[in-house]
Motif scaffolding. Structure first.
Motif, PDB file in Angstrom:
ATOM      1  N   MET A   1       0.839  -1.196   0.000  1.00  0.00           N
ATOM      2  CA  MET A   1       0.000   0.000   0.000  1.00  0.00           C
ATOM      3  C   MET A   1       0.873   1.244   0.000  1.00  0.00           C
ATOM      4  O   MET A   1       1.739   1.402   0.851  1.00  0.00           O
ATOM      5  N   ASP A   2       0.658   2.134  -0.980  1.00  0.00           N
ATOM      6  CA  ASP A   2       1.409   3.374  -1.044  1.00  0.00           C
ATOM      7  C   ASP A   2       0.823   4.406  -0.083  1.00  0.00           C
ATOM      8  O   ASP A   2      -0.366   4.390   0.240  1.00  0.00           O
ATOM      9  N   GLY A 244       7.240   8.990   6.075  1.00  0.00           N
ATOM     10  CA  GLY A 244       6.625   7.749   5.631  1.00  0.00           C
ATOM     11  C   GLY A 244       6.028   7.815   4.233  1.00  0.00           C
ATOM     12  O   GLY A 244       5.398   6.862   3.776  1.00  0.00           O
ATOM     13  N   ALA A 245       6.238   8.940   3.541  1.00  0.00           N
ATOM     14  CA  ALA A 245       5.586   9.145   2.246  1.00  0.00           C
ATOM     15  C   ALA A 245       6.183   8.281   1.142  1.00  0.00           C
ATOM     16  O   ALA A 245       7.406   8.148   1.033  1.00  0.00           O
ATOM     17  N   ASN A 275      10.988   5.118   1.425  1.00  0.00           N
ATOM     18  CA  ASN A 275      10.272   4.624   0.247  1.00  0.00           C
ATOM     19  C   ASN A 275       9.711   5.739  -0.626  1.00  0.00           C
ATOM     20  O   ASN A 275       8.655   5.586  -1.229  1.00  0.00           O
ATOM     21  N   LEU A 276      10.386   6.879  -0.713  1.00  0.00           N
ATOM     22  CA  LEU A 276       9.895   7.974  -1.531  1.00  0.00           C
ATOM     23  C   LEU A 276      10.124   7.663  -3.001  1.00  0.00           C
ATOM     24  O   LEU A 276      11.258   7.508  -3.449  1.00  0.00           O
ATOM     25  N   LYS A 277       9.025   7.564  -3.772  1.00  0.00           N
ATOM     26  CA  LYS A 277       9.093   7.135  -5.165  1.00  0.00           C
ATOM     27  C   LYS A 277       8.918   8.270  -6.161  1.00  0.00           C
ATOM     28  O   LYS A 277       9.397   8.184  -7.290  1.00  0.00           O
ATOM     29  N   SER A 278       8.183   9.314  -5.782  1.00  0.00           N
ATOM     30  CA  SER A 278       7.928  10.396  -6.733  1.00  0.00           C
ATOM     31  C   SER A 278       7.632  11.693  -6.004  1.00  0.00           C
ATOM     32  O   SER A 278       7.152  11.687  -4.860  1.00  0.00           O
ATOM     33  N   ILE A 279       7.923  12.809  -6.677  1.00  0.00           N
ATOM     34  CA  ILE A 279       7.575  14.147  -6.200  1.00  0.00           C
ATOM     35  C   ILE A 279       6.938  14.888  -7.368  1.00  0.00           C
ATOM     36  O   ILE A 279       7.568  15.071  -8.413  1.00  0.00           O
TER      37      ILE A 279
END
Length: 347
Positions: A1-2, A244-245, A275-279
């Motif tokens: 879960m993202d 935690g984003a 676990n930061l995947k995108s901004i």
């Protein structure tokens, strides 16, 4: 879960009529002229602003921008060992409250799924955004044998987790969640978690870094934002939210140079991020300066900037939501924000 985090600036609420720093003073004067007796206490604020106009004789000073006005005033108060006068906090609270839209009574025609949040395009756009945060599926159960219609707002299971960090004082988000509670049958009352960060709770957190009109803890938008101990819990919650984003999204926030405290909050939180995947940034940029500030700040291969309005973004999300399931059950699934977001960013 993202875990998806939205960072909302003043541009997010502006389409609903809420003031931003550049027009705050003008809007407050409109209020005063509409009812001078009710807003008589604004006189002291306007008089103080007139007093500091002498600064324009020596420095380039924008006395139409409430942030610059309050920063000058608070500096003088700070050096005298005092806090900004209560009348300025009351002034800010009254202006925000005045321009916060009130949702009207809902009417449900046969095509109720076109009027989930009543009438008005903006109500629909902002309402569905808030519903997305909670993972809501709206449905009607038409009990024809009893001649009754019942409307439900169900929380979807096995969904992504959404949290919000807001730089606004207003109650826009809370207003739409309250509207759902009042007009639909819910599994449990919808409510943002605002007091502290609670790991594992599936309700969205809402950390307001400048305080909120609801509790009266208003921190003026000045250079000294960090001096108010009353907002420390919100900042701690924001830190936990950010670390935690999985995906970070800035909406209607221009990342002004004066907001260095936001930059340091982001930098400190990312030290523990796993676990930061995108901004992604969605903001109007008329001259390229906003994008440049973000480009200079982020050094991340999965960062994207979209030059567009908040309304364009919300419309993009709404267009991907399926609806109109055959009677006697009719559903509107608002828990599909990710498909709309990605489609919009790639368009």
């Amino acid at each position: 879960m993202d875990r998806i985090v939205y960072v909302l600036g003043a541009g997010f609420s502006a389409p609903l009529g809420l003031p931003v720093m550049s027009n705050f003073l003008f809007k407050s004067k409109d209020m005063y002229l509409s009812d001078p007796e009710k807003y008589e206490h604004f006189d002291k604020v306007f008089e103080k602003i007139q007093e500091i106009s002498v600064a324009k004789n020596y420095y380039k000073t924008n006395l139409f921008n409430i942030e610059e006005i309050l920063s000058i005033l608070e500096m003088s108060e700070f050096l005298d060992g005092l806090r900004l006068k209560d009348e300025f906090v009351r002034y800010i609270r009254d202006v925000i409250d005045f321009y916060t839209p009130r949702l009207g009574e809902i009417h449900r025609p046969g095509n109720w799924d076109d009027f989930v949040f009543g009438r008005g395009e903006n109500n629909k756009l902002f309402g569905f955004f808030v519903a997305n945060l909670f993972g809501i599926k709206f449905r009607e159960h038409d009990d024809r044998q009893r001649g009754k219609r019942a409307f439900f707002a169900d929380i979807s299971r096995n969904r992504n987790k959404y949290d919000v960090i807001s730089l606004n004082y207003d109650l826009v988000l809370e207003g739409y969640s309250d509207f759902i509670n009042e007009n639909y049958q819910v599994d449990r009352p919808l409510s943002f978690i605002k007091s502290q960060y609670k790991e594992g709770d599936d309700s969205p957190h809402l950390a307001k870094l400048h305080g909120c009109v609801e509790d009266g803890n208003i921190v003026p938008p000045t250079w000294a934002k960090g001096r108010d101990s009353g907002i420390v819990p919100a900042w701690k919650a924001a830190f936990s939210i950010l670390e935690g984003a999985s995906h970070l999204r800035f909406i209607g926030y221009s990342l002004p140079d004066a907001d260095s405290y936001i930059k340091y909050l982001l930098k400190s939180a990312v030290l523990k991020s796993q676990n930061l995947k995108s901004i992604d940034v969605i903001c109007i940029d008329s001259d390229g300066s906003t994008k440049k500030r973000y480009d200079d700040f982020f050094d991340f291969p999965f960062y994207r900037f979209k030059n567009c309005s908040v309304l364009d973004y919300l419309k993009g999300l709404l267009e991907t939501m399926p609806s109109k399931v055959a009677q006697p059950f009719k559903e509107v699934d608002a828990a599909l924000i990710e498909r709309g977001h990605e489609k919009f960013m790639k368009s």
